[in-house]
Design an enzyme around this catalytic site. Sequence first.
Site, mmCIF file in Angstrom:
data_model
loop_
_atom_site.group_PDB
_atom_site.id
_atom_site.type_symbol
_atom_site.label_atom_id
_atom_site.label_comp_id
_atom_site.label_asym_id
_atom_site.label_seq_id
_atom_site.Cartn_x
_atom_site.Cartn_y
_atom_site.Cartn_z
ATOM 1 N N GLU A 79 21.933 4.693 -1.761
ATOM 2 C CA GLU A 79 20.762 4.152 -1.082
ATOM 3 C C GLU A 79 21.029 2.744 -0.558
ATOM 4 O O GLU A 79 21.501 1.881 -1.293
ATOM 5 C CB GLU A 79 19.558 4.161 -2.015
ATOM 6 C CG GLU A 79 19.139 5.553 -2.463
ATOM 7 C CD GLU A 79 18.660 6.448 -1.313
ATOM 8 O OE1 GLU A 79 18.413 5.924 -0.211
ATOM 9 O OE2 GLU A 79 18.544 7.663 -1.542
ATOM 10 N N ARG A 89 3.352 11.319 -3.243
ATOM 11 C CA ARG A 89 2.903 12.653 -2.795
ATOM 12 C C ARG A 89 2.427 13.480 -3.969
ATOM 13 O O ARG A 89 1.532 14.316 -3.834
ATOM 14 C CB ARG A 89 4.057 13.358 -2.065
ATOM 15 C CG ARG A 89 3.691 14.727 -1.507
ATOM 16 C CD ARG A 89 4.842 15.328 -0.732
ATOM 17 N NE ARG A 89 6.057 15.437 -1.515
ATOM 18 C CZ ARG A 89 6.313 16.438 -2.369
ATOM 19 N NH1 ARG A 89 5.428 17.389 -2.575
ATOM 20 N NH2 ARG A 89 7.460 16.466 -3.031
ATOM 21 N N CYS A 142 11.471 6.620 -7.803
ATOM 22 C CA CYS A 142 12.850 6.180 -7.564
ATOM 23 C C CYS A 142 12.874 4.902 -6.726
ATOM 24 O O CYS A 142 13.533 3.926 -7.091
ATOM 25 C CB CYS A 142 13.653 7.288 -6.877
ATOM 26 S SG CYS A 142 14.113 8.656 -7.959
ATOM 27 N N HIS A 165 20.840 8.507 -5.406
ATOM 28 C CA HIS A 165 20.124 9.761 -5.621
ATOM 29 C C HIS A 165 21.124 10.889 -5.822
ATOM 30 O O HIS A 165 22.157 10.938 -5.142
ATOM 31 C CB HIS A 165 19.238 10.096 -4.415
ATOM 32 C CG HIS A 165 17.829 9.624 -4.565
ATOM 33 N ND1 HIS A 165 17.245 8.740 -3.680
ATOM 34 C CD2 HIS A 165 16.876 9.920 -5.485
ATOM 35 C CE1 HIS A 165 15.991 8.512 -4.061
ATOM 36 N NE2 HIS A 165 15.744 9.211 -5.147
#
Length: 213
Positions: A79, A89, A142, A165
């Site tokens: 990342e 979500r 995350c 990830h």
Amino acid sequence: MILLTGFEPFGGESINPSWLAVQRAAELLRAEGQRVVPVELPCVFGESAKLLDEAIGEYRPKVVLSAGLAGGRSRLSLERVAINCDDARIPDNKGQRPIDQEVVPGGPAAYFSTLPIKAALRNLQIEGLGAEVSQTAGTYVCNHVFYALMHSLATKDGIRGGFVHVPYASEQLPSGNASPSMPVEAMAGGLAVVVRTTIQTRVDAKLPAGAVH
């Protein structure tokens, strides 16, 4: 000292491969003589960042590598950037579902990883491991941890940190499930590569690894 973190299971899963990979990566690095501490973080907004900050204060690491699950991705995702936004979500493991909230009120819009992600990408590819530089860590726990990590390290000299990830573990998918996955041992090997590269690399490599969209 090297601090590695992974997450507890979330979203109805019985395992989280990020934690399994972190534990195994710690074993690999210890076998090479490195001092490593693995810490499992809760998949909970706020609590995860607090526990991480406490671990940094307790162990005073020189490298912090956090890992999390990105189900659906096929490769290890290095990342690049964490953003100051929680937008869930799905609820976290305590039912919290923040929408359009800042991770750190009044903090910068974003932080960049301080790991040598381009050099790590090259070394992962040399090892034959699927990897990519990712331009988004999402807006779930995350990214929350990634941003909190970099915010904490912004006031601490000499500590490098970032986030990776991982895909689903091949071991966790039921027979017939065609979702992208990777064996935990490969993930662990990849995390160890990222740590080794960070220890050995002061200035990151200049390699193309951007995104068109």
